[in-house]
Write a protein that holds these residues in place. Structure first.
Motif, mmCIF file in Angstrom:
data_model
loop_
_atom_site.group_PDB
_atom_site.id
_atom_site.type_symbol
_atom_site.label_atom_id
_atom_site.label_comp_id
_atom_site.label_asym_id
_atom_site.label_seq_id
_atom_site.Cartn_x
_atom_site.Cartn_y
_atom_site.Cartn_z
ATOM 1 N N MET A 1 0.965 -0.968 -0.015
ATOM 2 C CA MET A 1 0.041 0.033 0.000
ATOM 3 C C MET A 1 0.614 1.316 0.086
ATOM 4 S SD MET A 1 -1.014 2.505 2.329
ATOM 5 C CE MET A 1 -2.436 2.978 1.945
ATOM 6 N N LYS A 14 5.594 -4.701 -0.088
ATOM 7 C CA LYS A 14 4.283 -4.457 -0.795
ATOM 8 C C LYS A 14 3.718 -5.861 -0.939
ATOM 9 C CE LYS A 14 3.296 -1.449 -2.935
ATOM 10 N NZ LYS A 14 2.353 -0.375 -2.531
ATOM 11 N N GLY A 70 -5.794 2.454 -6.917
ATOM 12 C CA GLY A 70 -4.360 1.978 -6.747
ATOM 13 C C GLY A 70 -4.031 1.075 -5.691
ATOM 14 N N MET A 71 -3.309 -0.136 -6.118
ATOM 15 C CA MET A 71 -2.878 -0.971 -4.946
ATOM 16 C C MET A 71 -1.549 -1.621 -5.164
ATOM 17 S SD MET A 71 -6.431 -3.390 -4.646
ATOM 18 C CE MET A 71 -7.230 -3.237 -6.236
ATOM 19 N N SER A 100 1.503 2.603 -5.358
ATOM 20 C CA SER A 100 3.027 3.472 -5.163
ATOM 21 C C SER A 100 4.186 3.037 -6.140
ATOM 22 C CB SER A 100 3.438 3.396 -3.888
ATOM 23 O OG SER A 100 4.687 4.036 -3.664
ATOM 24 N N ASN A 128 1.020 6.936 -9.295
ATOM 25 C CA ASN A 128 0.929 6.872 -7.894
ATOM 26 C C ASN A 128 2.201 7.028 -7.185
ATOM 27 O OD1 ASN A 128 0.597 5.852 -4.774
ATOM 28 N ND2 ASN A 128 -1.483 5.454 -5.803
ATOM 29 N N HIS A 163 -0.667 9.979 -2.970
ATOM 30 C CA HIS A 163 -1.084 9.478 -1.767
ATOM 31 C C HIS A 163 -0.953 10.283 -0.352
ATOM 32 C CE1 HIS A 163 1.857 6.057 -1.706
ATOM 33 N NE2 HIS A 163 1.619 6.084 -0.560
ATOM 34 N N LYS A 198 -5.061 12.192 -3.003
ATOM 35 C CA LYS A 198 -5.765 10.768 -2.228
ATOM 36 C C LYS A 198 -5.092 10.553 -0.990
ATOM 37 C CE LYS A 198 -5.785 5.977 -3.912
ATOM 38 N NZ LYS A 198 -5.331 5.466 -2.495
ATOM 39 N N THR A 228 -10.674 -0.658 4.172
ATOM 40 C CA THR A 228 -9.338 -1.095 4.416
ATOM 41 C C THR A 228 -8.749 -0.055 5.530
ATOM 42 O OG1 THR A 228 -9.122 -2.106 2.389
ATOM 43 C CG2 THR A 228 -6.958 -1.903 3.792
ATOM 44 N N GLY A 278 -14.392 1.610 1.590
ATOM 45 C CA GLY A 278 -15.308 0.790 2.135
ATOM 46 C C GLY A 278 -16.505 0.553 1.324
ATOM 47 N N ALA A 299 -10.614 -0.841 -3.386
ATOM 48 C CA ALA A 299 -9.500 -1.550 -3.708
ATOM 49 C C ALA A 299 -9.745 -2.916 -3.134
ATOM 50 C CB ALA A 299 -8.344 -0.677 -2.650
ATOM 51 N N GLY A 300 -9.961 -2.824 -1.523
ATOM 52 C CA GLY A 300 -9.998 -4.093 -0.578
ATOM 53 C C GLY A 300 -11.176 -5.025 -1.568
HETATM 54 C C1 LIG Z 1 -3.809 -4.355 -0.864
HETATM 55 C C2 LIG Z 1 -3.783 -2.706 -1.181
HETATM 56 C C3 LIG Z 1 -2.755 -2.038 -1.419
HETATM 57 C C4 LIG Z 1 -2.638 -0.601 -1.594
HETATM 58 N N1 LIG Z 1 -1.803 0.279 -1.833
HETATM 59 C C5 LIG Z 1 -2.072 1.436 -2.299
HETATM 60 C C6 LIG Z 1 -0.794 2.143 -2.604
HETATM 61 O O1 LIG Z 1 0.281 1.540 -2.952
HETATM 62 N N2 LIG Z 1 -0.970 3.613 -2.980
HETATM 63 C C7 LIG Z 1 -2.264 3.916 -2.399
HETATM 64 O O2 LIG Z 1 -2.361 5.138 -2.699
HETATM 65 N N3 LIG Z 1 -3.247 3.664 -2.043
HETATM 66 C C8 LIG Z 1 -3.073 2.132 -2.057
HETATM 67 N N4 LIG Z 1 -4.145 1.380 -1.177
HETATM 68 C C9 LIG Z 1 -5.248 1.963 -0.651
HETATM 69 C C10 LIG Z 1 -6.418 2.243 -1.608
HETATM 70 O O3 LIG Z 1 -6.145 2.825 -2.787
HETATM 71 C C11 LIG Z 1 -7.829 2.872 -1.055
HETATM 72 O O4 LIG Z 1 -7.246 4.134 -0.773
HETATM 73 C C12 LIG Z 1 -8.098 2.413 0.478
HETATM 74 O O5 LIG Z 1 -7.595 0.849 0.640
HETATM 75 C C13 LIG Z 1 -9.520 2.407 0.879
HETATM 76 O O6 LIG Z 1 -10.430 1.833 0.008
HETATM 77 P P1 LIG Z 1 -11.092 0.176 0.166
HETATM 78 O O7 LIG Z 1 -11.620 0.493 1.548
HETATM 79 O O8 LIG Z 1 -11.929 -0.141 -0.899
HETATM 80 O O9 LIG Z 1 -9.987 -0.778 0.265
HETATM 81 C C14 LIG Z 1 -3.982 -0.016 -1.205
HETATM 82 C C15 LIG Z 1 -5.162 -1.012 -0.717
HETATM 83 C C16 LIG Z 1 -4.975 -2.186 -0.765
HETATM 84 C C17 LIG Z 1 -6.144 -2.991 -0.559
#
Ligand SMILES: Cc1cc2nc3c(=O)[nH]c(=O)nc-3n(C[C@H](O)[C@H](O)[C@H](O)COP(=O)(O)O)c2cc1C
Length: 357
Positions: A1, A14, A70-71, A100, A128, A163, A198, A228, A278, A299-300
């Protein structure tokens, strides 16, 4: 993340993040979309088959106001995850972000794990980088406009998400805790390319949204509380490493932040708002549009299917898009604009927050 500077390589971290999200409880205690209710219309006076979810985002036409947040990237397995997501985003014509890109900015050999996205016809691709990396952290070089340009070029991106993840950083004793100077660094970058500010699970207040607007960002992704929790993710990592302080801080701040629906309303300062945090299904997406979001981000809810296959991601997203259409039908909304004008009921803790001045 989001980036963080715990010991060990960015690559390893990661991979750990994905594994923890897949195997441990990491959601915040409440999902605040449960506090929002759309109002049923017994006489919709529109035909289901004529409903359009099409909309525009950052000047591009997209099939639905739904974005893959972004994940990941930066380790071998992430290449497959990003490929599955990009194939789905291209098939369904919706926007997508990568995780990222710090790992690849530091080690160009890892660029391919992100660049794979550029092989597909994704309507809006979002690069990102992390806000904490824009200021020097403990002797580390601060990223500048040139690094942002490299991140964009790496994946042929249309916009750059910066972010903000200070919650995640501060619950790790070794995290990046320098935060002064970030807004002017963001402003410098926003002067050169389209920037999306973000959050990553703690939400954005009105005051912060106004500062970001002044700094010239093009859109705000609220990344609110309710899905998440990165404090939870760091709790699990700290526990596994026997880091008692990290475990303690992660647990205490597990539910810290501004609920996503509240943040969507607060961050509406005249820029496109992306509602993430969420979102579980198309009904949550409809609620977010009704509260003023231009698009939602997930994301999640997608990481499991993304780890499986392209078709698993497509099936999940098609389900979400169908749920959105059903919610639109039952509120009598023929298109996204109509839905954004409907009223909804906000109760519980979310209602209390929204009642505050
Ligand atoms: C496995 C995973 C990795 C993530 N990595 C990043 C990241 O590298 N950069 C970023 O801006 N957000 C990252 N996020 C955050 C998500 O983009 C999002 O802002 C956050 O998880 C809330 O959304 P959700 O509740 O749908 O998971 C990541 C989320 C997940 C689940």
């Amino acid at each position: 993340m989001p980036d963080s500077s715990v010991k060990g390589s960015t690559e390893k971290r990661k991979g750990e993040h994905v594994d923890i999200v897949l195997s441990e409880p990491v959601n915040s205690a409440s999902n605040y979309w449960d506090d929002v209710t759309l109002i049923h219309n017994s006489l919709p006076e529109i035909d289901f088959d004529s409903i359009s979810t099409e909309t525009r985002f950052l000047g591009r036409k997209i099939n639905a106001p739904i974005m893959i947040s972004g994940m990941t990237g930066g380790f071998e397995r992430a290449r497959g995850i990003n490929r599955n997501l990009a194939e789905a985003a291209s098939e369904l014509q919706i926007p997508m972000g990568v995780g990222s890109q710090r790992a690849a900015l530091e080690n160009p050999a890892l660029a391919e794990t992100y660049r794979i996205v550029a092989d597909y016809d994704v309507p809006v691709v979002i690069a990102n980088i992390g806000a904490p990396q824009l200021v020097g952290q403990r002797g580390k070089r601060a990223y500048d406009v040139e690094d942002a340009v490299r991140a964009m070029k790496m994946i042929d991106a249309d916009a750059l998400a910066i972010h903000m993840n200070y919650l995640q950083e501060v619950v790790q004793p070794e995290g990046d805790r320098v935060a002064s100077g970030v807004i002017s660094a963001m402003e410098r970058i926003a002067g050169r390319m389209p920037v999306i500010a973000k959050e990553t699970g703690a939400g954005i207040s009105r005051k912060t949204a106004l500062r970001l607007k002044k700094a010239g960002v093009r859109a705000i992704d609220v990344g609110g509380l309710g899905g998440t929790s990165w404090s939870a993710v760091e709790y699990h990592r700290a526990k596994a490493r026997g880091n008692e302080m990290g475990e303690r801080l992660g647990k205490t701040f597990w539910n810290w932040g501004i609920p996503t629906p509240v943040s969507v309303a607060e961050a509406n300062v005249g820029l496109p708002v992306i509602a993430s945090g969420g979102i579980r299904n198309g009904l949550d997406a409809a609620k977010a549009i009704c509260l003023g979001a231009s698009c939602v981000g997930l994301a999640g809810a997608l990481i499991r299917s993304a780890s499986e296959s392209r078709s698993a991601v497509i099936t999940e997203l098609q389900g979400i898009m169908e749920e959105l259409r059903v919610a639109m039908f039952l509120t009598g909304s023929a298109n996204v604009r109509n839905l954004s004008k409907k009223e909804c009921v906000v109760s519980g803790m979310t209602g209390v927050w929204m009642g505050l001045d």
